[in-house]
Design a protein around this motif. Structure first.
Motif, short mmCIF file in Angstrom:
data_model
loop_
_atom_site.label_atom_id
_atom_site.label_comp_id
_atom_site.label_asym_id
_atom_site.label_seq_id
_atom_site.Cartn_x
_atom_site.Cartn_y
_atom_site.Cartn_z
N LEU A 22 -15.12 16.26 11.96
CA LEU A 22 -14.12 16.89 10.92
C LEU A 22 -13.35 16.65 10.42
O LEU A 22 -13.27 16.08 9.16
CB LEU A 22 -14.45 18.53 10.53
CG LEU A 22 -16.06 19.28 10.93
CD1 LEU A 22 -15.77 20.74 10.99
CD2 LEU A 22 -17.16 18.97 10.22
N LEU A 23 -12.31 16.39 10.96
CA LEU A 23 -11.32 15.86 10.87
C LEU A 23 -10.76 14.59 9.76
O LEU A 23 -10.60 14.27 9.19
CB LEU A 23 -9.88 16.07 11.30
CG LEU A 23 -9.52 17.81 11.70
CD1 LEU A 23 -8.06 17.64 12.61
CD2 LEU A 23 -8.45 17.78 10.65
N ALA A 24 -12.36 13.42 10.93
CA ALA A 24 -12.12 12.46 10.34
C ALA A 24 -12.96 12.17 8.91
O ALA A 24 -12.89 11.29 8.50
CB ALA A 24 -12.58 11.58 10.50
N TYR A 25 -14.22 12.96 8.86
CA TYR A 25 -14.70 13.08 7.31
C TYR A 25 -14.18 13.49 6.68
O TYR A 25 -13.90 12.25 5.30
CB TYR A 25 -15.55 13.90 7.84
CG TYR A 25 -16.83 14.29 6.41
CD1 TYR A 25 -17.55 13.59 6.17
CD2 TYR A 25 -16.27 15.37 5.94
CE1 TYR A 25 -18.05 13.80 4.99
CE2 TYR A 25 -17.03 15.79 4.59
CZ TYR A 25 -17.78 15.13 4.20
OH TYR A 25 -18.53 14.82 2.76
N GLU A 26 -13.08 13.99 6.10
CA GLU A 26 -11.78 14.55 5.39
C GLU A 26 -11.13 13.71 4.99
O GLU A 26 -10.94 13.45 4.00
CB GLU A 26 -11.19 16.07 5.77
CG GLU A 26 -9.79 16.37 5.01
CD GLU A 26 -9.11 17.95 5.19
OE1 GLU A 26 -8.83 18.67 4.25
OE2 GLU A 26 -8.73 17.66 6.60
N ALA A 27 -10.83 12.82 6.16
CA ALA A 27 -9.48 11.85 6.12
C ALA A 27 -10.08 10.34 5.56
O ALA A 27 -9.71 9.98 4.11
CB ALA A 27 -9.02 11.40 7.22
N ALA A 28 -11.47 10.26 5.62
CA ALA A 28 -12.58 8.87 4.79
C ALA A 28 -13.37 10.03 3.21
O ALA A 28 -13.49 8.71 2.83
CB ALA A 28 -13.81 8.75 6.15
N PHE A 29 -12.83 10.64 3.75
CA PHE A 29 -13.86 11.35 1.96
C PHE A 29 -12.96 11.03 0.80
O PHE A 29 -11.84 11.88 0.27
CB PHE A 29 -14.24 12.80 2.32
CG PHE A 29 -14.91 13.30 0.93
CD1 PHE A 29 -14.95 13.41 -0.33
CD2 PHE A 29 -16.08 12.37 1.18
CE1 PHE A 29 -14.85 14.34 -0.84
CE2 PHE A 29 -17.70 12.80 0.23
CZ PHE A 29 -16.99 13.63 -1.46
N THR A 30 -13.39 10.21 -0.06
CA THR A 30 -12.21 9.88 -1.22
C THR A 30 -13.53 9.95 -2.35
O THR A 30 -14.35 8.99 -2.51
CB THR A 30 -11.68 9.00 -0.91
OG1 THR A 30 -12.95 7.70 -0.74
CG2 THR A 30 -10.32 8.89 -0.12
#
Length: 151
Positions: free
Chosen positions: A139-147
């Protein structure tokens, strides 16, 4: 067409799931005592930390929320004026202030946030600690990749 069990299938399933999760969270009824406070998602994160981890300094909250201390100070000031939060002197360092949920607001905040915590606990308890960590890291990786597209 993707093969069953592919990353594309998982992405599709998550894209369908996320709006339902957000919709359910938004439909959680705000207790009567909190309705007039105009609480926003930024307040939710701050209140969640204080409810689950106890009283903290502005610096500790800023660190945990990954925001500037001035941002936390503004949120704390706003919620303190409304009687949701209280500031007290730190016994170890009288220059610092400890932030906590007011005694009057704690039951309503707990009532509001507990269903989400219980749902996460129910979903995560069957997993091993390593699986739980992988889920959170994903979930943290998704948040970081979501732009979002700025165009």
């Amino acid at each position: 067409m993707s093969t069953p069990g592919s990353t594309d299938d998982a992405v599709r399933e998550l894209l369908l799931l996320m709006p339902r999760l957000v919709g359910r969270a938004k439909r959680l009824p705000l207790p009567e005592q909190l309705r007039s406070f105009d609480l926003a998602p930024r307040h939710l994160s701050l209140l969640t930390l204080l409810l689950h981890d106890g009283p903290q300094t502005v610096s500790q909250l800023a660190d945990r929320l990954s925001v500037a201390p001035t941002t936390v100070s503004l949120l704390v000031s706003d919620l303190s004026r409304k009687g949701v939060l209280v500031r007290r002197e730190d016994e170890d360092d009288r220059r610092r202030r400890i932030i906590d949920i007011s005694t009057e607001s704690r039951p309503a905040i707990s009532q509001w946030l507990s269903p989400g915590a219980q749902a996460w606990r129910h979903a995560l308890e069957p997993l091993t600690p390593a699986q739980q960590r992988m889920f959170v890291d994903t979930l943290l990786a998704y948040e970081a990749a979501f732009t979002p597209d700025d165009g």
